[in-house]
Design a protein around this motif. Sequence first.
Motif, PDB file in Angstrom:
ATOM      1  N   TYR A  25      94.153   3.402  -1.724  1.00 25.93           N
ATOM      2  CA  TYR A  25      93.991   3.124  -3.154  1.00 25.93           C
ATOM      3  C   TYR A  25      94.175   1.636  -3.412  1.00 25.93           C
ATOM      4  N   THR A  26      93.313   1.082  -4.243  1.00 25.43           N
ATOM      5  CA  THR A  26      93.486  -0.306  -4.653  1.00 25.43           C
ATOM      6  C   THR A  26      94.548  -0.396  -5.752  1.00 25.43           C
ATOM      7  N   CYS A  27      94.909  -1.641  -6.085  1.00 22.31           N
ATOM      8  CA  CYS A  27      95.890  -1.887  -7.138  1.00 22.31           C
ATOM      9  C   CYS A  27      95.338  -2.862  -8.160  1.00 22.31           C
ATOM     10  N   ARG A  28      95.769  -2.706  -9.380  1.00 21.82           N
ATOM     11  CA  ARG A  28      95.585  -3.737 -10.393  1.00 21.82           C
ATOM     12  C   ARG A  28      96.735  -4.722 -10.231  1.00 21.82           C
ATOM     13  N   VAL A  29      96.403  -5.988 -10.035  1.00 19.67           N
ATOM     14  CA  VAL A  29      97.426  -6.996  -9.735  1.00 19.67           C
ATOM     15  C   VAL A  29      97.383  -8.094 -10.784  1.00 19.67           C
ATOM     16  N   THR A  30      98.515  -8.351 -11.411  1.00 18.20           N
ATOM     17  CA  THR A  30      98.727  -9.539 -12.225  1.00 18.20           C
ATOM     18  C   THR A  30      99.959 -10.230 -11.653  1.00 18.20           C
ATOM     19  N   PRO A  31     100.231 -11.464 -12.047  1.00 21.31           N
ATOM     20  CA  PRO A  31     101.447 -12.104 -11.535  1.00 21.31           C
ATOM     21  C   PRO A  31     102.717 -11.325 -11.842  1.00 21.31           C
TER      22      PRO A  31
ATOM     23  N   ARG B  51     102.364  19.727   4.931  1.00 22.64           N
ATOM     24  CA  ARG B  51     101.317  18.787   4.569  1.00 22.64           C
ATOM     25  C   ARG B  51     101.798  17.376   4.898  1.00 22.64           C
ATOM     26  N   ALA B  52     100.862  16.497   5.212  1.00 25.96           N
ATOM     27  CA  ALA B  52     101.235  15.127   5.551  1.00 25.96           C
ATOM     28  C   ALA B  52     100.103  14.182   5.160  1.00 25.96           C
ATOM     29  N   THR B  53     100.489  12.994   4.695  1.00 27.90           N
ATOM     30  CA  THR B  53      99.532  11.983   4.250  1.00 27.90           C
ATOM     31  C   THR B  53      99.998  10.612   4.693  1.00 27.90           C
ATOM     32  N   VAL B  54      99.067   9.791   5.153  1.00 27.60           N
ATOM     33  CA  VAL B  54      99.321   8.358   5.283  1.00 27.60           C
ATOM     34  C   VAL B  54      98.558   7.697   4.145  1.00 27.60           C
ATOM     35  N   PHE B  55      99.303   6.930   3.338  1.00 23.61           N
ATOM     36  CA  PHE B  55      98.783   6.405   2.078  1.00 23.61           C
ATOM     37  C   PHE B  55      98.769   4.886   2.151  1.00 23.61           C
ATOM     38  N   PHE B  56      97.581   4.304   2.160  1.00 18.44           N
ATOM     39  CA  PHE B  56      97.436   2.852   2.251  1.00 18.44           C
ATOM     40  C   PHE B  56      97.338   2.267   0.845  1.00 18.44           C
ATOM     41  N   VAL B  57      98.344   1.495   0.475  1.00 14.78           N
ATOM     42  CA  VAL B  57      98.353   0.806  -0.811  1.00 14.78           C
ATOM     43  C   VAL B  57      97.683  -0.553  -0.610  1.00 14.78           C
ATOM     44  N   VAL B  58      96.475  -0.694  -1.119  1.00 16.42           N
ATOM     45  CA  VAL B  58      95.729  -1.947  -0.993  1.00 16.42           C
ATOM     46  C   VAL B  58      96.201  -2.869  -2.114  1.00 16.42           C
ATOM     47  N   GLN B  59      96.863  -3.962  -1.751  1.00 19.39           N
ATOM     48  CA  GLN B  59      97.569  -4.776  -2.732  1.00 19.39           C
ATOM     49  C   GLN B  59      96.663  -5.812  -3.404  1.00 19.39           C
ATOM     50  N   MET B  60      95.484  -5.312  -3.814  1.00 18.59           N
ATOM     51  CA  MET B  60      94.490  -6.139  -4.499  1.00 18.59           C
ATOM     52  C   MET B  60      93.454  -5.199  -5.118  1.00 18.59           C
TER      53      MET B  60
ATOM     54  N   THR C  31     100.083  -2.132 -10.160  1.00 21.17           N
ATOM     55  CA  THR C  31      99.996  -0.688 -10.354  1.00 21.17           C
ATOM     56  C   THR C  31      98.825  -0.134  -9.551  1.00 21.17           C
ATOM     57  N   ILE C  32      98.974   1.085  -9.061  1.00 13.99           N
ATOM     58  CA  ILE C  32      97.889   1.741  -8.332  1.00 13.99           C
ATOM     59  C   ILE C  32      96.718   1.988  -9.269  1.00 13.99           C
ATOM     60  N   ASP C  33      95.510   1.745  -8.746  1.00 11.16           N
ATOM     61  CA  ASP C  33      94.317   1.823  -9.582  1.00 11.16           C
ATOM     62  C   ASP C  33      93.411   2.982  -9.174  1.00 11.16           C
ATOM     63  N   CYS C  34      92.657   2.825  -8.067  1.00 15.82           N
ATOM     64  CA  CYS C  34      91.648   3.846  -7.764  1.00 15.82           C
ATOM     65  C   CYS C  34      91.449   3.978  -6.260  1.00 15.82           C
ATOM     66  N   PRO C  35      90.962   5.136  -5.818  1.00 20.04           N
ATOM     67  CA  PRO C  35      90.715   5.344  -4.377  1.00 20.04           C
ATOM     68  C   PRO C  35      89.484   4.597  -3.914  1.00 20.04           C
ATOM     69  N   ILE C  36      89.479   4.229  -2.635  1.00 26.48           N
ATOM     70  CA  ILE C  36      88.307   3.639  -2.007  1.00 26.48           C
ATOM     71  C   ILE C  36      87.985   4.432  -0.743  1.00 26.48           C
ATOM     72  N   PRO C  37      86.751   4.354  -0.259  1.00 24.93           N
ATOM     73  CA  PRO C  37      86.395   5.096   0.955  1.00 24.93           C
ATOM     74  C   PRO C  37      87.220   4.645   2.157  1.00 24.93           C
ATOM     75  N   VAL C  38      87.589   5.613   2.993  1.00 23.34           N
ATOM     76  CA  VAL C  38      88.266   5.350   4.256  1.00 23.34           C
ATOM     77  C   VAL C  38      87.256   5.559   5.361  1.00 23.34           C
ATOM     78  N   ILE C  39      86.989   4.504   6.119  1.00 20.90           N
ATOM     79  CA  ILE C  39      86.001   4.568   7.192  1.00 20.90           C
ATOM     80  C   ILE C  39      86.726   4.515   8.533  1.00 20.90           C
ATOM     81  N   LEU C  40      86.695   5.632   9.254  1.00 23.26           N
ATOM     82  CA  LEU C  40      87.393   5.726  10.531  1.00 23.26           C
ATOM     83  C   LEU C  40      86.420   5.585  11.699  1.00 23.26           C
TER      84      LEU C  40
END
Length: 224
Positions: free
Chosen positions: A205-211, A163-172, A215-224
Amino acid sequence: MRYGEIITGTFVARPNRFIAHVRLQGEEVVCHVKNTGRCRELLRPGVRVWLEKGTNPNRKTAYDLVTVEKDGRLVNMDAQAPNRIFGEWANNLEPGIIRVCPEVFFEDSRLDFLLETEQGKHYVEVKGVTLEENGHVLFPDAPTERGVRHLHTLIRAVEQGYRATVFFVVQMADVLDFSPNDKTHPEFGQALRKAAAAGVQVLAYTCRVTPEEVTIDCPIPVIL
């Protein structure tokens, strides 16, 4: 993922990709930028930034620039953060994970993680995303031949039965969807679509960001 001592300042200039000048409590200081990408849409004169105070007294710079405010949204731009964030969160990716192994080799390539699961090996490559346009996030913000190579490595892993995954951590937070940045690097977009067609899982996945914390928050749609 939590930072240590955090202090806020105002961005002044970035003379090169490694350092920035920041006005801090009335004094202009030189700090290390923990992201070698262009980040031109983030680091604009006058924006508010957050710095982490270093703990090594022998460092040339006393602070690391880790977070910036863009149009009211906090964006973590620490290039080392996505792997740390994912490593902390990885046990939630799927049931049956036995061990999370960072920085592993597959053939002649080094990937970010191997998840040893009850179902077998699962290779994961993590990419941090800081580029946002009108609520849509894009990767990469600059050409990345290394990123293309990683995608081809994940394809080979799938071809060999893993199995293989590319995981995009959206830093916002609070964005609409993720897409490859074809305008900046069309080859990466082509490789990502090829990987998805070959069976590589593509997640964002988006992140919850404070100064102080990201932390990772929730998935968002991937549009290819």
